[in-house]
Scaffold this active site. Structure first.
Site, PDB file in Angstrom:
ATOM      1  N   HIS A 121      23.395  12.842  16.799  1.00 53.63           N
ATOM      2  CA  HIS A 121      22.640  13.304  15.627  1.00 53.63           C
ATOM      3  C   HIS A 121      23.536  13.509  14.406  1.00 53.63           C
ATOM      4  O   HIS A 121      23.049  13.581  13.283  1.00 53.63           O
ATOM      5  CB  HIS A 121      21.905  14.608  15.961  1.00 53.63           C
ATOM      6  CG  HIS A 121      20.800  14.928  14.999  1.00 53.63           C
ATOM      7  ND1 HIS A 121      20.187  16.156  14.953  1.00 53.63           N
ATOM      8  CD2 HIS A 121      20.193  14.186  14.029  1.00 53.63           C
ATOM      9  CE1 HIS A 121      19.250  16.157  14.014  1.00 53.63           C
ATOM     10  NE2 HIS A 121      19.241  14.974  13.451  1.00 53.63           N
TER      11      HIS A 121
ATOM     12  N   GLN B 101      19.536  20.633   3.243  1.00 52.05           N
ATOM     13  CA  GLN B 101      20.686  21.360   3.756  1.00 52.05           C
ATOM     14  C   GLN B 101      21.946  20.709   3.177  1.00 52.05           C
ATOM     15  O   GLN B 101      22.013  19.494   2.988  1.00 52.05           O
ATOM     16  CB  GLN B 101      20.718  21.318   5.278  1.00 52.05           C
ATOM     17  CG  GLN B 101      19.551  22.053   5.935  1.00 52.05           C
ATOM     18  CD  GLN B 101      19.703  22.131   7.433  1.00 52.05           C
ATOM     19  OE1 GLN B 101      20.692  22.673   7.944  1.00 52.05           O
ATOM     20  NE2 GLN B 101      18.729  21.611   8.160  1.00 52.05           N
TER      21      GLN B 101
ATOM     22  N   ALA C 150      13.533  29.467   1.009  1.00 53.27           N
ATOM     23  CA  ALA C 150      12.252  30.166   0.851  1.00 53.27           C
ATOM     24  C   ALA C 150      11.332  29.874   2.032  1.00 53.27           C
ATOM     25  O   ALA C 150      11.518  28.884   2.757  1.00 53.27           O
ATOM     26  CB  ALA C 150      11.582  29.730  -0.450  1.00 53.27           C
TER      27      ALA C 150
ATOM     28  N   HIS D  99       8.536  27.135  -0.672  1.00 60.94           N
ATOM     29  CA  HIS D  99       9.504  26.044  -0.776  1.00 60.94           C
ATOM     30  C   HIS D  99       8.852  24.782  -1.338  1.00 60.94           C
ATOM     31  O   HIS D  99       9.401  24.117  -2.222  1.00 60.94           O
ATOM     32  CB  HIS D  99      10.094  25.760   0.606  1.00 60.94           C
ATOM     33  CG  HIS D  99      10.659  24.393   0.792  1.00 60.94           C
ATOM     34  ND1 HIS D  99      11.858  23.999   0.254  1.00 60.94           N
ATOM     35  CD2 HIS D  99      10.170  23.308   1.455  1.00 60.94           C
ATOM     36  CE1 HIS D  99      12.092  22.737   0.570  1.00 60.94           C
ATOM     37  NE2 HIS D  99      11.086  22.301   1.295  1.00 60.94           N
ATOM     38  N   VAL D 100       7.670  24.449  -0.838  1.00 60.08           N
ATOM     39  CA  VAL D 100       6.978  23.260  -1.328  1.00 60.08           C
ATOM     40  C   VAL D 100       6.471  23.488  -2.751  1.00 60.08           C
ATOM     41  O   VAL D 100       6.655  22.641  -3.632  1.00 60.08           O
ATOM     42  CB  VAL D 100       5.812  22.883  -0.390  1.00 60.08           C
ATOM     43  CG1 VAL D 100       5.057  21.668  -0.920  1.00 60.08           C
ATOM     44  CG2 VAL D 100       6.327  22.603   1.015  1.00 60.08           C
TER      45      VAL D 100
ATOM     46  N   THR E  54      11.633  15.403   5.718  1.00 56.91           N
ATOM     47  CA  THR E  54      10.546  16.340   5.452  1.00 56.91           C
ATOM     48  C   THR E  54      10.649  16.877   4.026  1.00 56.91           C
ATOM     49  O   THR E  54       9.632  17.012   3.332  1.00 56.91           O
ATOM     50  CB  THR E  54      10.579  17.507   6.457  1.00 56.91           C
ATOM     51  OG1 THR E  54      10.538  16.988   7.784  1.00 56.91           O
ATOM     52  CG2 THR E  54       9.395  18.436   6.248  1.00 56.91           C
ATOM     53  N   THR E  55      11.865  17.177   3.566  1.00 52.40           N
ATOM     54  CA  THR E  55      12.022  17.709   2.208  1.00 52.40           C
ATOM     55  C   THR E  55      11.646  16.667   1.153  1.00 52.40           C
ATOM     56  O   THR E  55      11.199  17.017   0.061  1.00 52.40           O
ATOM     57  CB  THR E  55      13.460  18.204   1.958  1.00 52.40           C
ATOM     58  OG1 THR E  55      14.388  17.183   2.342  1.00 52.40           O
ATOM     59  CG2 THR E  55      13.740  19.466   2.729  1.00 52.40           C
TER      60      THR E  55
END
Length: 644
Positions: free
Chosen positions: A108, A445, A502, A507-508, A527-528
């Site tokens: 990963h 991240q 958050a 966050h979104v 996802t972000t």
């Protein structure tokens, strides 16, 4: 003993064992390395770095400690001697592979380093071989499989440890329920216990069958259960992420086994037949980096449940404070709700902001984006709410909620488990963002950054003087390293603004405040990326060759914004700068993203599920004809030439 306790998830017990071992023998390098791993897994990165360094001081030739230290330094953006570190890490992996040893770099993490595709695939293959060796001791006979569909329905088994409050479930939680029950029979096998969230409950309720395999830790018995259920296609959603049980797949309880969504790379495993991808993420000229055969979705393999989770972000009202200090924009002060009519009807004055939408060909289309603008004097209760941090205020009898306080008033709303019922107010002031500036953001991240990316971002900020970069303390210990690098590249650290991580909904939603998202080329926002596009914020990306570096390009092409996909690092920089200095281009592109998030296929879970079913059926038909697994590109023929 410490290793055994760690294997049993007794982290505190393992920590005590390793600490005691060091007390008895301070020169025991392995104990320092093991202690570091406990700190690393617990998120205590500075302590992990210190312990790995001690282990290497005691035993300089210690590949595991060196590679794990490198990953820790990547997490906090400590790029001291970066090039030398990368060179040594690649040499370590090369030697380990040559000697047929288990590489010290985890599969990963392999996309973060300048390894060859063959090396990355070989690293994954070694871990797959471990799974095979673990199940060989069970001496289980080969399973028998159905040769035809006895009921006419394909039985699909989704296997994941993430049927809980986890980014993967945030993406796909509606898919089990959206399957066509006349054509498919859905089984969800959970590898983790119930976390008592709505996410878990939704999947358990909407899947036709939900089986908690966390209560069945014996891999042999768990595989028996899957086979007894008559699964035709077994879907691996973990790969090599936390909580995976690839041993189940190594036992081959189903005739077709597929990698999907949750892991951004190849399994390297002979027991995985297909990897669901698309022609942008995994173009055929890069098929050699995968051990699996590629199965293309017609648009993108990625999906997000945002339309179901965050419907309140399908509409917004712009707040005009009428102080005249900055031009009116669509992302300085915003209200979101599933029903904004109540505030619109109560407002003393309403205007409309109309923006023309530019087509993919760069021409003005007939589409126009209209947003309501409410004029409020700066002295209102709204300003007081923001300045004092109070949770609510009322204007003309309408309750407005401070968008920073969702976790104080309704935890399930904050996590995204429930749709907000109140009108939420989101402003740049809440995050100390300059109201008149161009805000570039990246909410990934920090391990996804590298020196080349930060250099490019600094170049962009220098070319767009009235701009700042908005990042997350993800983790907080990375912030000083990023700021130090920024300063060493000739930019004042004040041009970078950090915010804490958050809750999911905030966050979104706060992504609406940014003008442009600068994606990280080394490893994209996955996802972000979906989160920021649902916020209506354009994202600029630069695909490389790994799957992890090409997801954002796939998202943007599916959204209908291919011009945001750069062809080179210079192109990436130029696109970002144009968005920062060309006001009309920025406005039209923001309007396009906002309208396309509703109109395009990117967030359409129902259509996605239908396409996925069709892809699964093509796999089954091939198997039913007695054919070996092979690339399936039928659904995506029109998109295979995208790169040309």
């Amino acid at each position: 003993m410490g290793n055994t306790l760690k294997e049993m998830q007794d982290i505190q017990g393992a920590l005590q064992c390793y600490t005691r071992a060091i007390q008895i023998n301070p020169a025991f390098a392995d104990a320092h390395s093991n202690l570091a791993s406990i700190h690393k897994d617990s998120g205590n990165i500075p302590e992990a770095i210190a312990s790995y360094r001690m282990a290497l001081k005691l035993k300089p030739n210690f590949p595991d400690a060196y590679c794990n230290l490198s990953h820790c330094l990547q997490i906090v953006c400590d790029w001291t001697d970066y090039d030398l570190r990368m060179k040594k890490l690649v040499a370590i992996v090369a030697e380990q592979l040559e000697k047929n040893r288990l590489p010290s770099v985890h599969p990963h993490h392999s996309m973060l380093y300048p390894l060859s595709h063959d090396f990355r695939k070989a690293i994954a293959a070694r871990h797959a071989q471990l799974c095979i060796e673990k199940v060989q001791v069970l001496h289980k006979p080969q399973y028998k499989y159905p040769k035809a569909l006895s009921t006419g329905r394909i039985r699909i088994g989704y296997v994941s440890s993430d049927f809980c409050n986890h980014p993967t479930t945030h993406l796909m939680q509606s898919i089990p329920g959206f399957h066509n029950k006349a054509q498919t029979e859905v089984f969800c096998y959970s590898l983790s216990p119930d976390d008592n969230t709505t996410f878990r409950a939704k999947i358990a309720r909407e899947a036709e069958h939900f089986i908690d395999l966390s209560q069945l830790p014996d891999n042999g018995k768990a595989a028996d259960r899957i086979n007894a259920d008559g699964i035709h296609i077994l879907v691996n959603m973990n790969g090599y992420t936390k909580g995976a049980r690839n041993e189940l797949f190594a036992l081959r309880p189903a005739p077709i086994q597929v990698m999907w969504l949750g892991y951004p790379g190849t399994s390297g495993a002979p027991f995985m037949d297909y990897l669901v991808s698309d022609g942008v993420t995994s173009p055929m000229h890069l098929a050699g980096q995968y051990s699996e055969k590629l199965a293309y979705m017609p648009f993108t393999f990625f999906i997000g449940d945002h339309m179901q989770m965050f419907p309140h972000m399908m509409e917004r009202v712009i707040i005009d404070n009428k102080d005249g200090s900055t031009p009116l924009s669509d992302n300085t002060s915003i209200m979101n709700a599933t029903d904004l009519s109540v505030i619109i009807e109560q407002a003393p004055e309403i205007k409309k902001m109309v923006t023309s939408v530019v087509s993919e060909e760069g021409k003005l289309s007939s589409d126009k984006l209209e947003m309501h603008v409410i004029e409020l004097p700066v002295t209102t209760a709204l300003k007081a709410m923001i300045q004092t941090g109070q949770a609510h205020t009322s204007i003309n009898g309408v309750v407005l909620q401070n968008g920073l306080t969702t976790n104080q008033t309704n935890n399930k709303m904050a996590t995204g488990e429930e749709v907000p019922r109140n009108i939420l107010v989101t402003t740049r002031q809440q995050y100390n963002l300059p109201e008149g500036a161009i805000i570039y953001c990246n909410f990934n991240q920090l391990y996804k950054l590298d020196p080349a990316t930060l250099q490019t971002w600094v170049n962009i900020l220098k070319r767009v003087p009235n701009s700042v970069l908005w990042l997350l303390r993800f983790p907080a210990v990375g912030e000083p390293h990023v700021l130090a690098t920024i300063q060493s590249l000739g930019l004042p650290p004040t041009r970078v603004i950090f915010s804490p991580v958050a809750p999911k909904e905030e966050h979104v939603r706060r992504g609406q405040l940014a003008d442009v998202c600068l994606d990280s080329p080394l490893c994209n926002g996955h996802t972000t990326g979906m989160d920021i596009l649902w916020a209506g914020t354009p994202m600029v990306t630069l695909p490389a060759e790994t799957l992890a570096s090409r997801v954002a390009a796939s998202q943007l092409v599916a959204l209908g914004c291919p011009e945001l996909v750069a062809r080179s690092r210079q192109d990436y920089e130029d696109i970002a700068v144009k968005l920062g200095v060309d006001t009309n281009f920025l406005k039209s592109m923001r309007a396009r993203v906002w309208t396309q998030k509703i109109k395009s296929v990117l967030f359409d879970c129902r259509r996605y599920t239908s396409d996925l079913e069709l892809l699964f059926r093509l796999m089954w038909e091939k198997y039913e004809r007695g054919e070996a697994a092979d690339h399936i590109v039928t659904l995506a023929q029109s998109r295979l030439e995208w790169e040309q």
